[in-house]
Design an enzyme around this catalytic site. Sequence first.
Site, PDB file in Angstrom:
ATOM      1  CG  HIS B 331      -2.047   0.951   1.130  1.00 13.16           C
ATOM      2  ND1 HIS B 331      -1.867   2.310   1.220  1.00 13.16           N
ATOM      3  CD2 HIS B 331      -3.371   0.754   0.930  1.00 13.16           C
ATOM      4  CE1 HIS B 331      -3.048   2.906   1.080  1.00 13.16           C
ATOM      5  NE2 HIS B 331      -3.969   1.989   0.906  1.00 13.16           N
ATOM      6  NE  ARG B 351      -2.827   7.772  -1.667  1.00 13.32           N
ATOM      7  CZ  ARG B 351      -2.837   6.642  -2.349  1.00 13.32           C
ATOM      8  NH1 ARG B 351      -2.591   6.653  -3.639  1.00 13.32           N
ATOM      9  NH2 ARG B 351      -3.075   5.494  -1.742  1.00 13.32           N
TER      10      ARG B 351
END
Lengths: 256, 561
Positions: B331, B351
């Site tokens: 990740h 994000r």
Amino acid sequence: MSAELKQSGDKPNLPPDTKMIEVFIMGKRYKVPATLTIQKAIEWAGFQFLRGCGCRGGICGACPTIYRTKDDYKLKIGLACQTVVEDGMYLVQLPFVPAQKSEYHIEDERPTIAAIEKHYPETFRCVQCNTCTKACPMDIEVMQYIAEIIKGDYKKAAELSSSCIMCGMCAARCPAELQQFNVAMFVRRMYGRHVLPKAEHLQKRVKEINENKYIPFLDELGEISHDELVERYKSREWQPEPYEDPNWQPKETKYL
Amino acid sequence: MGYTPELNELIKIVEKTRPERIRQIKAGHSFPKLSLEERAEVLEKFHPDYKKTGRCPILAGPNKGDGKFYPEEFVELLHSGSRLKDIEQFEKLIQKPDYETDVLVIGAGGAGCSAALTAMVNGQNVIITTKLRMGDANTVMAEGGIQGATQEVDSPYYHYLDTIGGGHFTNDPKLVKALVNDAPLVIEWLESLGMMFDKEKDGRLKVLKGGGVCRRRMHSSADMTGSEIMRVLRDEIKNNPDKILPIEFAPAVELILDQDGKCMGAILYHLETKVYSVVYAKAVVIATGGFGRLHIQGFPTTNHYGATADGIILAYRAGVRHRFMYSTQYHPTGAAFPEQNIGLLITEKVRTLGAEPVNRNGEEFVFPLEPRDVESACIIRECIERNNGIATPTGRLGVWLDSPMIEILRGEGTVKKALEAKYIQFKRYGIDISKQPMLIYPTLHYQNGGIEIDEWGDTTVPGLFAAGEVAGGIHGENRLMGNSLLDINVFGRRAGKKASEYITAGITLGTPKLDHVKKFQNELKEAGIETDELSPMILPDYSNPKVRERQLTAKRFGTLQ
């Protein structure tokens, strides 16, 4: 150039000057690095967890720990994976709290005060001492959501309790013997099922799926050549980010 | 507590470039996305999967000689011996069951629980067994959301394209088809179980965009989507104690096959009492999750304590191949500071809400929502090759994830509301992520590969099914955000349904055998592998090495020595 990286899995990186402190694990003295969480300190001491350890990231509720710190009479509660050790800390983990869970069929229940009376009648014994709130390692306003449940406000109670990790510390400390985390679970599911409006567009899509509307499109993607698949991937229309144009419509509509 | 003075100085640089970066976003300009060719290049050079060291071939069993190089931590487990060392003893033990049921589900995370509930709805009695508590699983840690093409401007067609492109076109098409077609059904099922999805006032599901997808289809429950799914599924299982029997702290350590090779149960090992017990079942679903706790390439992980690849080992000894196990998802945004949070997941939702990764100089260096492997490789490149990373006080490296941008783009208070759990997690260490950026570095997140299954979760062993992270092929060599919470439900439900149909068609269990275990032990010997190590691992070992040296008679958890 080429910075070097220390990778050590989940083992803590400890600079050579790390201070060592004393903690008391269930009364027995151990020396551990001062920067560790309770969880990693217990492991450092040589324990391998079976109980009292789950996600190691503060979200599963397996590792609530009761502790006292030096010269403080206050009983504190924290998650072992999220709380840093302190010098002179006395600690014990409480990985399981006995509690009743009412069994119910969600479709048969209604979000009423009567449902609470039926499944968790002790809820109304709340003496508003706020011990539950102080016990919560997630900083949830536990007493407040219990007050909302007593008033029958499922919405407020569900929202206030939404970050509950069900560690059970509220129920363990409650002098009125409530089972806050379980009644809150009941309330949240009832809210999700019976109070929040149903997503109508979802019903429509489900109907389309059940009529196999999309199977031919998906079969088509399975049958075209690799190059053609890559081409279609590359030429996907990109929905603009949500800061603008909520009314965006794609030009290609035959696969919708 | 909080950032060190040195780090606070560096944060000032980020604050300085922030207004201009915000202006660019508002003007609709984003950092350019990489082309497919550029993606391949950065992956080849910087993704940990492409490293030559720490990999080896498998020398025994169904994947022997497949020409692939796998993480050595995983191969070591495959090359280890069975816990049933004195196998005659266990052959006697399995002649009499301690429990009998229709479906045995091994693993009680999201996939296991959805399989159990579906088998129950299809008229089966179920035992669900797990080595920790019910719900101790990666599901509970999944934050950002669950994908599903529920919106009018979207359809399973685009979900398929995004998924297979994100997986570099290596995914098994029939598994992708099942995944995307069932997605809206799963979301509706969870809604009907009372899951609290983020909704508009009229009930419309709120959706966000994940990395590498062309449409908004990420459904969430704040930043605790997995936790909410797990709470609901677990509660529903507990509502049906007469149909589903949970057995906790009791991992399965070997499968039991009958003389015809049908799977007919498993041997459980009760960790607390060290008792072995025998379950007979007409069908078995393996849903034990992934291998994050093997710390491939030494990476820290977002995974829960029990993610040690147990189910793959069991199935492998029973003759079931795995695929894509050479592929691991890192990740992009694991916590690199504070040390106490190391490797913990910082959801992609940060994000999707608008936060950008920025380097030491406060510059953007990557499109914030590339597919995860590409995003990770770009972050590693920024730190290792370009030397634009930020060093932490404990010798780690990271880049900034500029979370305060979210407050500017989406209004004050958004961080606290939409990233509730993350906000609390950092606040505990004196960091306010609505005002200060986070330091991040890629972390081991997901096992892309797993047991070979068909679109119903069926394996090559009759009566043996698999679902969830333990299964492979759905995501190919890279998984997109939100496809994992989806996967566990789609294939959990499919495996539960297919297992029920398999039973309803009529099953006669034969004589219980452990011949497959003996056969595999022999293959190891023939391959020249001699080892005292046992698997499945069950739980990882994080004790102090100096203490460990003196724990002279202890090995892996629960090993009797």
